[in-house]
Write an enzyme that holds these catalytic residues in place. Structure first.
Site, PDB file in Angstrom:
ATOM      1  N   ASP A 187      51.862 102.489  20.201  1.00  0.00           N
ATOM      2  CA  ASP A 187      51.064 101.596  21.045  1.00  0.00           C
ATOM      3  C   ASP A 187      50.745 102.208  22.411  1.00  0.00           C
ATOM      4  OD1 ASP A 187      53.697 101.506  21.907  1.00  0.00           O
ATOM      5  OD2 ASP A 187      54.000  99.395  21.457  1.00  0.00           O
ATOM      6  N   ASN A 197      62.082  89.529  22.190  1.00  0.00           N
ATOM      7  CA  ASN A 197      61.433  88.436  21.443  1.00  0.00           C
ATOM      8  C   ASN A 197      61.152  88.838  19.986  1.00  0.00           C
ATOM      9  OD1 ASN A 197      59.304  90.200  21.656  1.00  0.00           O
ATOM     10  ND2 ASN A 197      57.917  88.804  22.711  1.00  0.00           N
ATOM     11  N   HIS A 206      59.493  91.629  18.956  1.00  0.00           N
ATOM     12  CA  HIS A 206      58.300  92.427  18.655  1.00  0.00           C
ATOM     13  C   HIS A 206      58.680  93.854  18.257  1.00  0.00           C
ATOM     14  CE1 HIS A 206      57.573  93.570  23.192  1.00  0.00           C
ATOM     15  NE2 HIS A 206      58.264  94.510  22.612  1.00  0.00           N
ATOM     16  N   GLU A 257      53.469  90.957  18.569  1.00  0.00           N
ATOM     17  CA  GLU A 257      54.168  89.865  19.228  1.00  0.00           C
ATOM     18  C   GLU A 257      54.391  88.693  18.261  1.00  0.00           C
ATOM     19  OE1 GLU A 257      55.481  90.489  22.018  1.00  0.00           O
ATOM     20  OE2 GLU A 257      54.088  90.458  23.708  1.00  0.00           O
TER      21      GLU A 257
HETATM   22  C1  GLP Z   1      58.015  97.850  24.525  1.00  0.00           C
HETATM   23  C2  GLP Z   1      57.477  98.726  23.399  1.00  0.00           C
HETATM   24  C3  GLP Z   1      58.299  98.563  22.142  1.00  0.00           C
HETATM   25  C4  GLP Z   1      59.784  98.694  22.489  1.00  0.00           C
HETATM   26  C5  GLP Z   1      60.177  97.610  23.452  1.00  0.00           C
HETATM   27  C6  GLP Z   1      61.655  97.605  23.784  1.00  0.00           C
HETATM   28  O1  GLP Z   1      57.611  96.561  24.401  1.00  0.00           O
HETATM   29  N1  GLP Z   1      56.112  98.436  23.080  1.00  0.00           N
HETATM   30  O2  GLP Z   1      57.913  99.538  21.203  1.00  0.00           O
HETATM   31  O3  GLP Z   1      60.545  98.606  21.313  1.00  0.00           O
HETATM   32  O4  GLP Z   1      59.428  97.839  24.626  1.00  0.00           O
HETATM   33  O5  GLP Z   1      61.909  98.316  24.960  1.00  0.00           O
HETATM   34  P1  GLP Z   1      63.324  98.799  25.404  1.00  0.00           P
HETATM   35  O6  GLP Z   1      63.712  99.868  24.451  1.00  0.00           O
HETATM   36  O7  GLP Z   1      63.105  99.339  26.800  1.00  0.00           O
HETATM   37  O8  GLP Z   1      64.243  97.639  25.354  1.00  0.00           O
END
Ligand code: GLP
Length: 241
Positions: free
Chosen positions: A66, A134, A136, A141
């Site tokens: 993404d 959440n 995702h 989402e």
């Molecule tokens: C963002 C990314 C996700 C990732 C998530 C969790 O939203 N788009 O791909 O899994 O963050 O982030 P973190 O690893 O910092 O908790």
């Protein structure tokens, strides 16, 4: 599902990187699906170490999940920047090709199509995933419906709030992203889902142990036949292992 629980994120990162190494060394044209976020940093540190110890990545193609809409690749909070900073620039030999969606493409629909074509032409051998609190994955989402292919998504207020810590003003936090869809993720031959910390314990339980629900997008991974879940004891706390 193969669930592995490690003492520290760093131990987990070494394990995940060795799974990626196995794919890289056993395929002529490996395609690795990459992710961003704090969770995957120990994996990238371990991969960089493997490369420094002789792992050849020159034949590797990567596809990221993404990118934020509206952030150019040179914006320090863009995922292009993140990947350069934490992985690409640290690996001496350039990889064959690295791809991320372009969040500043003039025609976002055409950009989604371009990315779908890329995924079609480069089937992903192993996909790395983190998980949002959440539920995702990528930026798919929670919703009544999940979208199969690459699409532009309106980020939920919860995700915008979580991301606000990286921006100096709340108004600067992107409200939209381009993300690979659920089907593109599920088409990867192998998937690794990583989560660390107490704050991920509830969502890991819901994603793995409750039924499949579109309001917990990560629960869709229960449909895939080759998923390895890589946790620490804090994120695994509710699994009763
Ligand atoms: C963002 C990314 C996700 C990732 C998530 C969790 O939203 N788009 O791909 O899994 O963050 O982030 P973190 O690893 O910092 O908790």
């Amino acid at each position: 599902m193969n669930i592995r629980v490690f003492r520290t994120p760093s131990d987990a990162g070494i394990y995940a990187a060795s799974m990626v190494e196995r794919v890289i060394t056993s395929s002529e044209r490996p395609v690795i699906g990459l992710a961003t976020g704090e969770t995957v940093l120990p994996v990238y540190d371990a991969l960089v170490n493997l490369v420094r110890c002789g792992l050849d990545v020159s034949h590797v193609t990567t596809l990221n999940l993404d990118e934020y809409v509206g952030l150019s690749p040179n914006h320090p909070q863009s995922y292009h920047w993140f990947m350069r900073e934490h992985l690409f620039s640290r690996i001496g030999t350039p990889m064959q090709a690295t791809h991320l969606p372009n969040g500043v493409a003039p025609d976002l629909e055409a950009e989604c199509e371009r990315y779908n074509d890329l995924i079609r032409n480069h089937p992903i051998d192993i996909q790395l995933l983190g998980i949002g609190v959440n539920g995702h994955i990528g930026f798919n989402e929670p919703s009544h419906t999940l979208i199969t292919g690459t699409h532009v998504v309106n980020l939920t207020p919860e995700t915008i709030n979580m991301n606000a810590r990286f921006f100096s003003r709340k108004d600067d936090v992107p409200r939209q992203a381009i993300t690979m869809g659920i089907q593109s993720i599920l088409q990867a031959k192998q998937i690794m889902l990583l989560a660390f910390g107490e704050h991920k314990a509830d969502i890991i339980y819901e994603a793995l142990k409750d039924g499949i629900r579109t309001d917990v997008p990560a629960s869709m991974l229960q449909l895939h036949k080759d998923v390895t879940v890589i946790l620490d004891s804090h994120s695994a706390a509710r699994l009763g292992l």
